[in-house]
Design a protein around this motif. Sequence first.
Motif, short mmCIF file in Angstrom:
data_model
loop_
_atom_site.label_atom_id
_atom_site.label_comp_id
_atom_site.label_asym_id
_atom_site.label_seq_id
_atom_site.Cartn_x
_atom_site.Cartn_y
_atom_site.Cartn_z
N VAL A 1 0.72 -1.05 0.15
CA VAL A 1 -0.05 -0.08 0.02
C VAL A 1 0.90 1.19 0.24
CG1 VAL A 1 -1.73 1.35 1.35
CG2 VAL A 1 -1.95 -1.12 1.14
N GLU A 2 2.02 1.28 0.79
CA GLU A 2 2.69 2.40 0.79
C GLU A 2 3.49 2.65 -0.44
OE1 GLU A 2 5.20 1.56 4.03
OE2 GLU A 2 3.80 1.78 5.67
N ALA A 3 3.67 1.48 -1.57
CA ALA A 3 4.45 1.78 -2.50
C ALA A 3 3.50 2.34 -3.64
CB ALA A 3 5.09 0.26 -2.89
N GLY A 4 2.28 2.56 -3.29
CA GLY A 4 1.13 3.21 -4.07
C GLY A 4 0.30 2.08 -5.18
N VAL A 5 0.02 1.12 -4.53
CA VAL A 5 -0.90 -0.06 -5.46
C VAL A 5 -1.97 0.51 -5.60
CG1 VAL A 5 0.81 -2.18 -4.71
CG2 VAL A 5 -1.25 -1.39 -3.25
N ASP A 6 -2.82 0.15 -6.49
CA ASP A 6 -4.18 0.30 -6.73
C ASP A 6 -5.21 -0.48 -6.06
OD1 ASP A 6 -3.52 2.53 -8.44
OD2 ASP A 6 -2.97 1.00 -10.25
N VAL A 8 -5.45 -4.50 -3.88
CA VAL A 8 -4.74 -5.45 -2.88
C VAL A 8 -5.81 -6.72 -2.98
CG1 VAL A 8 -4.09 -6.72 -0.75
CG2 VAL A 8 -3.51 -4.19 -1.30
N VAL A 9 -5.36 -7.79 -3.56
CA VAL A 9 -5.98 -8.99 -3.83
C VAL A 9 -5.71 -10.20 -2.94
CG1 VAL A 9 -7.21 -10.64 -5.46
CG2 VAL A 9 -6.77 -8.24 -6.15
N SER A 10 -6.63 -10.73 -2.10
CA SER A 10 -5.91 -11.54 -0.93
C SER A 10 -6.68 -12.79 -1.15
CB SER A 10 -6.13 -10.92 0.38
OG SER A 10 -5.66 -11.76 1.51
N GLY A 11 -6.03 -14.01 -1.01
CA GLY A 11 -6.51 -15.22 -1.05
C GLY A 11 -6.01 -16.12 0.05
N ALA A 12 -6.01 -17.43 0.08
CA ALA A 12 -5.76 -18.37 1.25
C ALA A 12 -6.43 -18.15 2.53
CB ALA A 12 -4.05 -18.38 1.18
N GLY A 13 -7.33 -18.74 2.51
CA GLY A 13 -8.31 -18.37 3.89
C GLY A 13 -9.20 -17.26 3.52
N LEU A 14 -9.85 -16.77 4.82
CA LEU A 14 -10.93 -15.78 4.96
C LEU A 14 -10.13 -14.61 5.58
CD1 LEU A 14 -13.94 -17.63 6.31
CD2 LEU A 14 -13.56 -16.68 4.07
N PRO A 15 -9.94 -13.52 4.29
CA PRO A 15 -9.06 -12.26 4.91
C PRO A 15 -10.01 -11.33 5.64
CG PRO A 15 -9.55 -12.38 2.68
CD PRO A 15 -10.18 -13.61 3.06
N LEU A 16 -10.21 -11.87 6.88
CA LEU A 16 -11.29 -10.96 7.36
C LEU A 16 -10.70 -9.50 8.14
CD1 LEU A 16 -13.26 -13.96 9.60
CD2 LEU A 16 -13.91 -12.62 7.57
N GLU A 17 -9.25 -9.38 8.14
CA GLU A 17 -8.84 -8.12 8.65
C GLU A 17 -8.27 -7.34 7.56
OE1 GLU A 17 -7.97 -11.34 10.06
OE2 GLU A 17 -9.57 -11.16 11.64
N LEU A 18 -8.23 -7.75 6.43
CA LEU A 18 -7.88 -7.06 5.15
C LEU A 18 -8.16 -5.55 5.26
CD1 LEU A 18 -5.81 -7.23 2.71
CD2 LEU A 18 -8.09 -7.79 1.45
N ALA A 28 -8.14 -0.11 -3.69
CA ALA A 28 -9.18 -1.19 -3.90
C ALA A 28 -8.93 -2.70 -3.12
CB ALA A 28 -9.46 -1.68 -5.21
N ILE A 29 -9.71 -3.40 -2.40
CA ILE A 29 -9.44 -4.42 -1.66
C ILE A 29 -10.49 -5.46 -2.00
CG2 ILE A 29 -8.38 -3.53 0.32
CD1 ILE A 29 -11.26 -3.47 1.95
N PHE A 56 -14.44 -5.82 -5.12
CA PHE A 56 -14.73 -6.87 -5.95
C PHE A 56 -14.40 -8.04 -5.25
CE2 PHE A 56 -10.68 -5.57 -7.49
CZ PHE A 56 -9.99 -6.72 -7.78
N VAL A 57 -14.84 -9.28 -5.80
CA VAL A 57 -14.60 -10.72 -5.10
C VAL A 57 -14.48 -11.58 -6.48
CG1 VAL A 57 -15.82 -12.57 -4.03
CG2 VAL A 57 -16.09 -10.43 -3.25
#
Length: 170
Positions: A1-6, A8-18, A28-29, A56-57
């Motif tokens: 995020v600090e690098a300026g991404v547009d 973050v897409v997260s897998g492997a489990g339930l990213p409840l704290e994303l 966008a998350i 989005f999902v």
Amino acid sequence: VEAGVDAVVSGAGLPLELPGLVDTQDVAIAPIVSSPRAAQLICRTWAKRYGRVPDFVVLEGVFNKARYDSFLLRNEPYIGICPPGHPLDGQTISPEALLGQRLILREEGSGTRDLLERALAQCSYTVEAFSGTVCVSSFKVIRDLVCAGYGISFVYAAVAADKPAPGRFF
């Protein structure tokens, strides 16, 4: 995020704290999930805890397309894998020939497990018909266990393409 991404897409489990990790509305998350139920849980949890829902999902597996806006990202073949050099390697086999094997599969509710259970049901079988089952949530761990000789599995072809490469059956 600090690098300026547009996004973050997260897998492997339930990213409840994303949302708490991203902590800005400017990025966008999106979770990668294996069922609509998991997506709904994430939406409810994020809304309650963070006042935010996914932008989005990414939903892997089978779902009712009439209920969701969707597009096909990739159509990935679903294949059987076995240890390299295993008697099943390179063979075309019947479901009955697999039942004596230990099955390494994804957790209940995952899209890939749902695909397997639907295919088995068409042959009047369930995962309980195998000589044993082991549930694992990581494709990498499944591939590594199969390559080490701990059982067989069914995965997307891209999972089997990584090294070490398992044997395949059809």
